[in-house]
Design an enzyme around this catalytic site. Structure first.
Site, short mmCIF file in Angstrom:
data_model
loop_
_atom_site.label_atom_id
_atom_site.label_comp_id
_atom_site.label_asym_id
_atom_site.label_seq_id
_atom_site.Cartn_x
_atom_site.Cartn_y
_atom_site.Cartn_z
N ALA A 30 -80.41 137.29 -25.06
CA ALA A 30 -81.72 137.86 -25.44
C ALA A 30 -82.51 138.82 -24.79
O ALA A 30 -83.38 138.67 -24.24
CB ALA A 30 -82.88 136.58 -25.93
N HIS A 32 -83.65 141.91 -22.23
CA HIS A 32 -84.74 142.77 -22.27
C HIS A 32 -84.83 143.75 -21.13
O HIS A 32 -83.89 143.57 -20.31
CB HIS A 32 -86.42 141.99 -22.62
N SER A 33 -85.79 144.69 -21.00
CA SER A 33 -86.03 145.38 -19.87
C SER A 33 -85.88 144.82 -18.53
O SER A 33 -85.58 145.30 -17.72
CB SER A 33 -87.05 146.29 -19.97
N HIS A 35 -84.00 142.14 -17.80
CA HIS A 35 -82.69 141.84 -17.34
C HIS A 35 -82.08 143.33 -16.95
O HIS A 35 -81.07 143.44 -16.04
CB HIS A 35 -81.77 141.50 -18.66
N GLY A 145 -83.81 136.92 -10.83
CA GLY A 145 -85.29 137.56 -10.97
C GLY A 145 -86.02 136.61 -10.39
O GLY A 145 -85.85 135.36 -10.01
N GLU A 146 -87.05 137.03 -9.74
CA GLU A 146 -88.36 136.34 -8.98
C GLU A 146 -89.19 135.79 -9.65
O GLU A 146 -89.90 134.77 -9.54
CB GLU A 146 -88.93 137.50 -7.99
N GLN A 151 -85.51 128.81 -9.12
CA GLN A 151 -84.39 129.00 -9.38
C GLN A 151 -83.57 129.92 -8.40
O GLN A 151 -82.64 129.38 -7.81
CB GLN A 151 -83.94 129.39 -10.74
#
Length: 280
Positions: A30, A32-33, A35, A145-146, A151
């Site tokens: 899925a 998006h920008s 990612h 990603g932050e 995680q």
């Protein structure tokens, strides 16, 4: 761009070709920008960029949205192709877990708070699949990603504990112009919820402002944020806590850098966000 859902084949690709250093971007699709920001950062470090697309069942609880998680492989592949990704690894569940794992990975204090407390077993599932991906791809770098900061911090600790020879690349949260963090789950928001959702980040920024104005009591900061969110959205504040950075310890009095974590529950989507507040 080469694609495969087969472990042996992706290993063959990466061993037989002059890949140089490898940077991995693990995703659940899925795309998006947000990612693509991970892909961009990976490309700055690795000679070869590999994106994995796998909706990992181990990190979903029995009442969570595994079956409804958005999946559109062809669209994801086109996005990766346009972004200049070199390889996409998109295994089926049976490829990653041909039988039920015999060994369990357990986490201690870092999974006892926030999403780890709300979603028992979630981070064990994350650590399991990331370990498997690291063993399959053998990356030199991996981008996370932050936005999912808990995680990220757990993965950083996992690399340290398991001696993975991988450098973790933290990537800042990609946001819409409104401030709303980009997320695959945003597609589950109603029109009204979409219009309200930017208030989550505004609430975090309000908390930062309260702290920078001199408030040291974490409870007072939390109350200020919650009152703002309650007044500006129809969602329910499912979690709102302040922890130390980088140790993820509970904080009563704010004396050093902290992270404010928030989760807002809507009818079909649970939005999470966070903000690092530096204390100068």
């Amino acid at each position: 761009m080469k694609t495969t859902g087969n472990i042996s084949e992706i290993r063959k690709f990466l061993k037989s070709e002059d890949t140089g250093s490898i940077a991995l971007v693990p995703t659940m699709g899925a795309l998006h920008s947000g990612h693509m920001k991970l892909v961009e950062e990976a490309g700055k470090h690795g000679d070869t960029v590999v994106v994995s697309i796998f909706v990992n069942p181990l990190q979903f609880g029995p009442d969570e949205d595994f079956d409804n998680y958005p999946r559109d492989l062809e669209r994801d592949l086109e996005i990766c192709r346009e972004a200049g990704v070199d390889y996409v690894f998109h295994p089926a569940t049976e490829e990653m877990y041909p039988r039920e794992p015999e060994l369990d990975i357990s986490l201690k204090s870092m999974a006892d708070v926030l999403d780890g407390l709300k979603r028992p077993g979630h981070f064990e599932g994350v650590v399991t699949v990331v370990n498997k991906l690291f063993n399959v791809i053998r990356p030199d770098y991996a981008a996370f990603g932050e936005k999912d900061r808990q995680q990220l911090m757990i993965i950083q600790r996992m690399v340290e504990d398991f001696n993975h020879d991988v450098e973790i690349l933290p990537v800042k949260t990609e946001r819409h112009a409104s401030g709303l963090a980009k997320s695959s789950r945003n597609t589950n928001l109603s029109d009204q919820e979409v219009s309200e959702a930017p208030q989550v980040y505004k609430g975090l920024k309000l908390g930062q402002e309260i702290i920078h104005d001199g408030e040291k009591d974490a409870g007072a900061v939390i109350r200020g944020i919650k009152n703002y969110i309650d007044a500006h959205t129809s969602g329910k504040v499912d979690d709102l806590q302040i922890f130390s950075y980088p140790d993820l310890d509970p904080v009563d009095r704010i004396e050093t850098d902290i992270i404010i974590f928030i989760a807002l529950q809507y009818e079909r989507a649970r939005l999470i966000d966070n903000l690092l507040v530096e204390i100068s």
